[in-house]
Design an enzyme around this catalytic site. Structure first.
Site, mmCIF file in Angstrom:
data_model
loop_
_atom_site.group_PDB
_atom_site.id
_atom_site.type_symbol
_atom_site.label_atom_id
_atom_site.label_comp_id
_atom_site.label_asym_id
_atom_site.label_seq_id
_atom_site.Cartn_x
_atom_site.Cartn_y
_atom_site.Cartn_z
ATOM 1 N N TRP A 201 0.877 -1.337 -0.089
ATOM 2 C CA TRP A 201 -0.131 -0.009 0.006
ATOM 3 C C TRP A 201 0.860 1.081 -0.078
ATOM 4 C CZ3 TRP A 201 -0.612 -3.870 4.041
ATOM 5 C CH2 TRP A 201 -1.637 -4.736 3.380
ATOM 6 N N GLU A 208 -1.836 -2.422 7.521
ATOM 7 C CA GLU A 208 -2.463 -3.639 7.804
ATOM 8 C C GLU A 208 -3.745 -3.836 6.890
ATOM 9 O OE1 GLU A 208 -0.970 -6.272 9.205
ATOM 10 O OE2 GLU A 208 0.360 -5.481 10.747
ATOM 11 N N CYS A 209 -3.794 -5.047 6.365
ATOM 12 C CA CYS A 209 -5.111 -5.436 5.639
ATOM 13 C C CYS A 209 -6.338 -5.678 6.252
ATOM 14 C CB CYS A 209 -4.669 -5.867 4.603
ATOM 15 S SG CYS A 209 -4.405 -7.748 4.735
ATOM 16 N N GLY A 210 -6.157 -5.798 7.609
ATOM 17 C CA GLY A 210 -7.454 -6.320 8.314
ATOM 18 C C GLY A 210 -7.400 -7.720 8.807
ATOM 19 N N LEU A 211 -6.290 -8.404 8.487
ATOM 20 C CA LEU A 211 -6.346 -9.738 8.939
ATOM 21 C C LEU A 211 -5.615 -10.078 10.224
ATOM 22 C CD1 LEU A 211 -5.167 -11.717 5.462
ATOM 23 C CD2 LEU A 211 -7.293 -11.096 6.265
#
Length: 216
Positions: A201, A208-211
Site C-alpha cells: 500500500w 495492515e489489511c485487516g487480517l
C-alpha cells in the site's frame, strides 16, 4: 471451541518448533496454517509438516496474486503432497482497491479469512514482531479476541535473517519475488519492492489489511 487451554508459563521462551508442537497436540484437526507464501511460511510449512504430515494449510486467493506466488503455491503442494485449502471472495470491480480500499479488503481478504477460521480452534501465522509497529507485541501463542480463537505466531521473535538462514540450511522453496526486493508480498496492484512492509500500500498510511488486528 477450545477456550480453556492453559498456556505453559514459559510459552514465550519456547522455540518455534515447540510452539507448533503444543498447537498440534492441543488442537487436533482444528488447527491450520494461514499461508501467504512469504519467507515466513516457507519456514513454517517445513516445521509443521515435519510434525504432522497431514497438517491443514489454507490460503486466501484474492485473484490478484503474483504469478510467482501461484507458482510457489503449486510447488508447496507438490513438495508436501498436500492440497492447500482455498478461501476467496467474489469477483470485484476493476480498481475497487483504489476507489474503496477498505471495501476491497473486506471482500477479498477479511471475509474469506473469517470463513477459513470458522471451524478452527487455532490458526498459525507468520507474524514477526519486527515487521511493523502494529505487530511489536504479538505473542507466540495467545487468545485472538478479534476472531475468537487461539492464534499462534511461532516466529514472533525471529528476524528476517533468521528466516533466510533456516531456508538456506534446509534448501526450502521460497517466493522468488524476495530476490527482487519484495520483502512483503501481496497483490500485484498494491505491492512494490521495499523493506519490511513499506512496499505494501505504498503512498498510503495503511500498514495492515485487516487480517491481523487486535480487538480493543
Amino acid at each position: 471451541m477450545a477456550t480453556s487451554l492453559q498456556l505453559p508459563n514459559e510459552v514465550e521462551a519456547m522455540r518455534a518448533q515447540e510452539i507448533l508442537r503444543l498447537c498440534v497436540d492441543s488442537f487436533p484437526k482444528k488447527l491450520a496454517l494461514a499461508c501467504s507464501f512469504q519467507k515466513e511460511e516457507s519456514v513454517l510449512l517445513e516445521m509443521l509438516f515435519e510434525l504432522d504430515p497431514q497438517a491443514r494449510v489454507f490460503a486466501i486467493d484474492t485473484h490478484y496474486l503474483f504469478p510467482e506466488t501461484y507458482e510457489l503455491w503449486r510447488e508447496v503442494e507438490r513438495r508436501y503432497a498436500t492440497t492447500i485449502e482455498v478461501f476467496e471472495g467474489p469477483p470485484v470491480e476493476d480498481k475497487l482497491w483504489e476507489r474503496k480500499p477498505d471495501l476491497y479488503l473486506s471482500i477479498a481478504k477479511v471475509a474469506p479469512l473469517n470463513r477459513a477460521l470458522m471451524e478452527l480452534d487455532c490458526w498459525i501465522t507468520g507474524v514477526r514482531r519486527d515487521q511493523a509497529p502494529t505487530r511489536a507485541n504479538a505473542p507466540k501463542l495467545g487468545w485472538d479476541a478479534a476472531h475468537e480463537l487461539w492464534k499462534a505466531n511461532p516466529l514472533a521473535d525471529w528476524s528476517g535473517d533468521d528466516c533466510w538462514a533456516y531456508i538456506r540450511q534446509r534448501g526450502l522453496p521460497y517466493n522468488v519475488l524476495h530476490d527482487r526486493g519484495y520483502e512483503s508480498i501481496g497483490d500485484t496492484h498494491s505491492t512494490i519492492p521495499g523493506a519490511g512492509r513499506e512496499g505494501r500500500w505504498a503512498g498510503t498510511d495503511r500498514t495492515e489489511c485487516g487480517l491481523h488486528v487486535e480487538k480493543p
